[in-house]
Design a protein around this motif. Structure first.
Motif, PDB file in Angstrom:
ATOM      1  N   VAL B 102      14.348  14.483  27.575  1.00  0.00           N
ATOM      2  CA  VAL B 102      15.084  14.187  28.797  1.00  0.00           C
ATOM      3  C   VAL B 102      16.349  15.056  28.865  1.00  0.00           C
ATOM      4  CG1 VAL B 102      16.188  12.396  30.138  1.00  0.00           C
ATOM      5  CG2 VAL B 102      14.184  11.863  28.762  1.00  0.00           C
ATOM      6  N   LEU B 103      16.912  15.368  27.699  1.00  0.00           N
ATOM      7  CA  LEU B 103      18.026  16.306  27.710  1.00  0.00           C
ATOM      8  C   LEU B 103      17.492  17.597  28.324  1.00  0.00           C
ATOM      9  CD1 LEU B 103      19.461  15.657  24.138  1.00  0.00           C
ATOM     10  CD2 LEU B 103      20.489  15.012  26.288  1.00  0.00           C
ATOM     11  N   ALA B 285       8.806  14.444  46.231  1.00  0.00           N
ATOM     12  CA  ALA B 285      10.073  15.173  46.176  1.00  0.00           C
ATOM     13  C   ALA B 285      10.183  15.938  44.855  1.00  0.00           C
ATOM     14  CB  ALA B 285      11.242  14.217  46.331  1.00  0.00           C
ATOM     15  N   TYR B 286       9.593  15.397  43.799  1.00  0.00           N
ATOM     16  CA  TYR B 286       9.581  16.089  42.512  1.00  0.00           C
ATOM     17  C   TYR B 286       8.218  16.740  42.353  1.00  0.00           C
ATOM     18  CZ  TYR B 286      13.577  13.058  41.601  1.00  0.00           C
ATOM     19  OH  TYR B 286      14.775  12.406  41.669  1.00  0.00           O
ATOM     20  N   ASP B 287       7.957  17.804  43.098  1.00  0.00           N
ATOM     21  CA  ASP B 287       6.583  18.286  43.089  1.00  0.00           C
ATOM     22  C   ASP B 287       6.199  18.919  41.758  1.00  0.00           C
ATOM     23  OD1 ASP B 287       8.056  20.519  43.323  1.00  0.00           O
ATOM     24  OD2 ASP B 287       7.120  21.265  45.158  1.00  0.00           O
ATOM     25  N   ASN B 288       7.202  19.170  40.894  1.00  0.00           N
ATOM     26  CA  ASN B 288       6.837  19.692  39.572  1.00  0.00           C
ATOM     27  C   ASN B 288       6.216  18.614  38.681  1.00  0.00           C
ATOM     28  OD1 ASN B 288       9.293  18.449  39.682  1.00  0.00           O
ATOM     29  ND2 ASN B 288      10.300  19.789  38.205  1.00  0.00           N
ATOM     30  N   TYR B 289       6.599  17.357  38.887  1.00  0.00           N
ATOM     31  CA  TYR B 289       6.066  16.279  38.058  1.00  0.00           C
ATOM     32  C   TYR B 289       5.001  15.439  38.768  1.00  0.00           C
ATOM     33  CZ  TYR B 289       9.772  16.945  34.563  1.00  0.00           C
ATOM     34  OH  TYR B 289      10.587  17.446  33.594  1.00  0.00           O
ATOM     35  N   ASP B 394      14.732  13.046  36.157  1.00  0.00           N
ATOM     36  CA  ASP B 394      13.824  13.111  35.026  1.00  0.00           C
ATOM     37  C   ASP B 394      12.909  11.900  35.099  1.00  0.00           C
ATOM     38  OD1 ASP B 394      13.669  14.632  32.149  1.00  0.00           O
ATOM     39  OD2 ASP B 394      12.900  12.587  32.109  1.00  0.00           O
ATOM     40  N   PRO B 395      11.584  12.110  34.948  1.00  0.00           N
ATOM     41  CA  PRO B 395      10.646  11.006  35.160  1.00  0.00           C
ATOM     42  C   PRO B 395      10.682   9.946  34.058  1.00  0.00           C
ATOM     43  CG  PRO B 395       9.480  12.958  34.400  1.00  0.00           C
ATOM     44  CD  PRO B 395      10.906  13.366  34.632  1.00  0.00           C
ATOM     45  N   GLN B 427       5.594  12.081  25.413  1.00  0.00           N
ATOM     46  CA  GLN B 427       6.254  12.929  26.417  1.00  0.00           C
ATOM     47  C   GLN B 427       7.764  12.942  26.203  1.00  0.00           C
ATOM     48  OE1 GLN B 427       8.401  12.166  29.272  1.00  0.00           O
ATOM     49  NE2 GLN B 427       8.556  10.051  28.599  1.00  0.00           N
ATOM     50  N   ASN B 428       8.287  11.805  25.720  1.00  0.00           N
ATOM     51  CA  ASN B 428       9.731  11.715  25.519  1.00  0.00           C
ATOM     52  C   ASN B 428      10.199  12.716  24.463  1.00  0.00           C
ATOM     53  OD1 ASN B 428      12.185  10.456  23.954  1.00  0.00           O
ATOM     54  ND2 ASN B 428      12.233   9.583  26.014  1.00  0.00           N
TER      55      ASN B 428
END
Lengths: 340, 559
Positions: B102-103, B285-289, B394-395, B427-428
């Motif tokens: 997340v950082l 809105a977060y099309d990358n994720y 961040d998701p 994922q974290n």
């Protein structure tokens, strides 16, 4: 000027004014204590948990929740919290707002004066204007003035306040047709004006005009109708006939005799309403975005921000109790009959 | 409003809120992901003239890690961080116990050590950090707060002429908090304010085409959902609590209901068209994720298909046309809960009830106050509810809401799946961005198949501006996003009076060409921006860097 029972028949023991005052004050203190207890438990049964409300998407771990509750004393048992609350109140503190993180006393102090200005001036204006309308309608019962004023005050009375407020904003703040927008749409003062300067005072008055007019119009009927009916009650009384027989002019009969006696019920209502001044006028405060106590209370309900709720509840009840006490004491002074 | 006063170490890009340099010019991660090194800009000054160094950053983070109140509010963003140090004036080093992907997104405002060291741990609880006359709040952002108190109704910010990212083009930004939306819009029409935010779609429509005003519904990372009770338990003992409908514990049953939700109609009727049909828990809105649901799997509004899937899962129709459970017992009435504060919420549930009826499931709708609904969900005495979430850049945060750890915490669907939890952990700590995106998409897919939520819509935020006076608002996300209340304060640096717009220094103005010759403010270049923010939810004041619980303005009370 007050007799202390010497001149009255011995069969009725009248208490002295001093004892009367004492009993009323004690009664008020009793009510206040009762309110204290009620306010604490009343708000504790509200649904919702401040830690969850304020922490949605922020407190991710049970530890964070627990830490928040611990910081604000929400993790103590109910009796413990109650003791803390009483201690706080008697040392003149009202706790800390969960949401704004500032002492509740400061918040209330800040929000108090807009509310007092708004509701106070509306109450006074409505009393003065309403009483005059009531006297005129009652004295000339059935006249065209009487019919039209009764109809219009009742219409205003039954209108929702917020709707009236919105209409006034559209007409006098934004401007309609030929009317320019004379007043600000909402808020309490312009940005960058020091509220304590002369300019600031005028600015605040200018901002408060529309909301005060709205509330005054909404309150009018209450006073004018009561005044009108109490005056009608007096009209048939013998002493008025006597007064007329003495050859007094109509105006004198009205002012010196009828109105004086008819004022008592209106005074009662005024005194009680003055007590409600600090509760705020929620709908009007919302429409005109005036940061008053009414808004503070309703917004605190959703969290629920216990300490703020207790503070505002205490202040509001305290004011009503005080206004009642004042009304009682005045009555005792003017009308010895109530002291029995 | 914090972003005006303070800087973040790492900023959010306008395009898609991905990390971009802020106070830190650059950063790198060690191969094992346990050490992050940030290089702080030279020559940044606090508004009282003192230099801002890496020590301030380290101090801020340490305070969050060590302090009780501070950590309650902010520690979420420093997951697994064990220490923050400043080996020299330009370098900040974060040590971690395990990798944390997340950082570097850390929305923690950096506060000045020389001011805050005098505020004790205890005093922090109520430290206001409010301006005193002639003494603005000490920060390093593009503006500084000169007037305003917690819970107040007006806030005044003056520009910071020495801002490291260039002097802002407007002298002042003023906020007015409106408690009702109509008067806020009226104030805009009259010209008392220049910008209103969070106005309903109908107001946006009514403002479009008014001379000198530009209005739109900006894409914002929000989603609306119907959530199910997938099996409430007592987190201590693990025993079932509440009285949820047993069928809702079955992912197949829940998924079938997805075909009985007409998201297009919800968008049209509940949100007046100012929304997009939704599908997964990460908004477009977060099309990358965001995981694009393949056409053959997507929920189409198809009652026949919903019926087939229910039949296949064993929930057949009885003689009376009502569905039964696999044992042949009639299903109980499904209790749908809506929030009375939001008409769209009630609307959605009324539709849902109707659609359920058409596939042979009885339902009734109850609307209640949101804090009461929160309690109902915690007690497990419900079958479905309607609510919304604001999703952070961040998701990680929204994904964590579906982990078993969050039962009784942020979870409101009582969803718990070991496979999902394993993916969440992975994922974290996944430092390879492409791999992480892949995992995040897989998690969305799993949630879509198992349907603890049926995502109904991605809603927007209505905004309107006096485009005859101000220009150069860059949307976030770009294009189509919101103009004002964003992550970070970039747009406050780029917006400027319409008379000086020019080409906005390459910032594509969201407002299009400004050909209007509206009246200019009297003072010419000394224009003060008056921005009125019509918030019915309340903006929380920047009450002391590490203190106030702030969500984004519009998200103020999502409860």
């Amino acid at each position: 000027m007050l007799d202390s029972g010497a001149a009255v028949p011995r069969t009725v023991r009248r208490r002295s004014y001093g004892r009367y005052v004492g009993s009323k004050v004690l009664g008020s203190i009793g009510s206040l204590f009762f309110v204290l207890v009620v306010s604490f438990f009343l708000f504790r049964v509200l649904p919702g948990d401040p830690a969850r409300t304020l922490g949605r998407e922020r407190f991710k771990t049970p530890e964070q929740m627990a830490a928040f509750r611990h910081t604000y004393g929400l993790d103590q048992s109910m009796p413990q919290q109650f003791v803390t609350f009483l201690k706080n109140v008697f040392s003149g503190q009202l706790g800390v707002s969960l949401r704004y993180r500032v002492p509740v006393a400061d918040l209330i102090q800040e929000r108090m004066w807009p509310t007092v200005l708004l509701v106070g001036s509306s109450t006074i204006l409505a009393t003065v204007i309403g009483v005059r309308i009531g006297i005129r309608s009652g004295w000339n019962r059935g006249s065209r003035f009487d019919k039209s004023s009764t109809a219009s005050t009742l219409t205003l009375y039954s209108m929702p306040e917020w709707w009236l407020g919105l209409l006034l904003i559209a007409a006098f703040a934004v401007g309609m047709g030929p009317l320019p927008g004379l007043f600000p749409t909402s808020g309490l003062h312009s940005i960058g004006v020091d509220p304590s300067s002369l300019k600031g005072v005028l600015d605040t008055a200018w901002h408060l005009t529309l909301p005060v007019v709205t509330l005054t119009l909404a309150y009018l009927a209450e006073y004018s109708l009561i005044m009108r009916s109490s005056l009608l009650d007096e009209l048939g009384e013998d002493y008025l006939v006597t007064a007329r027989a003495k050859g007094l002019r109509d105006v004198q009969v009205r002012r010196r005799h009828a109105v004086r006696n008819a004022m008592l019920p209106t005074l009662t209502i005024s005194a009680l309403n003055i007590g409600f001044v600090v509760s705020g006028a929620i709908t009007i405060e919302t429409i005109f975005s005036i940061p008053g106590l009414g808004l503070l209370t309703t917004e605190a309900l959703t969290i629920p921000d216990f300490w703020v709720l207790q503070g505002t509840f205490l202040i509001a009840s305290g004011a009503v109790i005080a206004a009642n006490l004042a009304a009682n004491l005045l009555y005792g002074l003017f009308d010895p009959r109530v002291r029995t | 409003m914090w972003a005006l006063t303070y800087d973040y170490l790492v900023n959010y890009s306008m395009k898609d809120m991905s990390p971009e340099p802020g106070l830190a010019k650059s950063w790198e991660t060690s191969a094992d992901g346990l050490t992050w090194t940030f290089h702080v800009r030279d020559g940044v000054k606090w508004s009282d003239g003192q230099p801002l160094t890496a020590a301030d950053v380290a101090y801020t983070y340490t305070r969050v890690l060590k302090g009780e109140t501070e950590s309650t509010n902010w520690a979420t963003y420093l997951g697994s961080v064990t220490s923050a140090t400043a080996p020299d004036a330009q370098t900040v080093v974060l040590k971690l116990s395990q990798p944390n992907a997340v950082l570097p997104l850390l929305p923690i405002p950096i506060v000045p050590e020389h001011i805050w060291k005098s505020v004790s741990e205890k005093a922090v609880k109520t430290y206001p950090a409010e301006p005193k006359p002639g003494q603005p709040v000490v920060g390093s952002g593009p503006f500084r707060l000169v007037e305003g108190t917690a819970g107040g109704s007006t806030f005044r910010f003056e520009k910071n002429p020495d801002y490291w990212n260039g002097t802002p083009h407007v002298d002042e930004v003023d906020y007015r908090v409106f408690k009702a939306k109509d008067p806020a819009v009226q104030a805009l029409i009259k010209g008392e304010v220049d910008f209103v935010e969070d106005i309903p779609p109908l107001q946006v429509k009514s403002l479009q085409g008014k001379p000198g005003i530009t209005a739109h519904s900006g894409i914002s990372p929000l989603f609306e959902e119907i959530g199910f009770n997938t099996g409430a338990i007592d987190t201590e003992s693990g025993k079932a609590i509440g009285d949820g409908m047993p069928a809702l514990k079955d992912p197949k049953f829940r998924h079938a209901l997805g075909y009985a939700v007409d998201t297009k109609r919800i968008v049209q009727n509940a949100y007046q068209g100012a929304a997009l049909p939704g599908d997964t828990i990460i908004p477009t809105a977060y099309d990358n994720y965001h995981w694009d649901v393949p056409a053959d799997q997507a929920f189409t509004f198809d009652l026949a298909k919903a019926g087939e899937q229910l039949d296949a899962a064993g929930y057949k129709k009885g003689a009376d046309g009502q569905r039964t459970d696999p044992q042949g017992k009639p299903l109980t009435t499904m209790r749908l809960f809506a929030r009375s504060s939001d008409p769209a919420s009630v609307n959605t549930m009324d539709f849902f009830k109707e659609w359920l009826g058409q596939i042979g499931i009885k339902a009734d709708v109850t609307a209640m106050d949101s804090s009461k609904l929160g309690d109902v969900i915690l007690s497990g005495e419900y079958d479905a509810f309607q609510w919304d979430w604001y999703v952070e850049p961040d998701p990680d945060s929204i994904l964590s809401d579906f982990t078993c750890d969050q039962l009784g915490g942020s979870s409101d669907s009582w969803y718990c799946n070991k496979e999902y939890d394993a993916m969440y952990k992975q994922q974290n700590g996944e430092m390879d961005h492409a791999k992480r995106v892949d995992l995040v998409k897989k998690m969305q897919e799993l949630l879509f198949q198992e349907s603890p939520y049926i995502v109904t819509a991605y809603t927007t935020i209505g905004e309107a501006v006096r485009s005859d006076r101000f220009a150069c608002f860059q949307p976030q996300p770009d294009p189509g996003g919101v103009w004002l209340i964003q992550y970070g304060a970039h747009n406050y640096s780029s917006l400027r009076p319409a008379s000086e717009a020019g080409d906005c220094d390459g910032v594509t103005s969201a407002l299009g060409a400004n050909a209007s010759s509206g009246e200019e403010d009297a003072a010419g270049t000394n224009t003060a921006v008056w921005i009125g923010i019509g918030v019915v939810v309340v903006l929380l004041l920047v009450g002391g860097g590490v203190l106030a619980l702030r969500r984004r303005g519009t998200e103020g009370e999502r409860e």
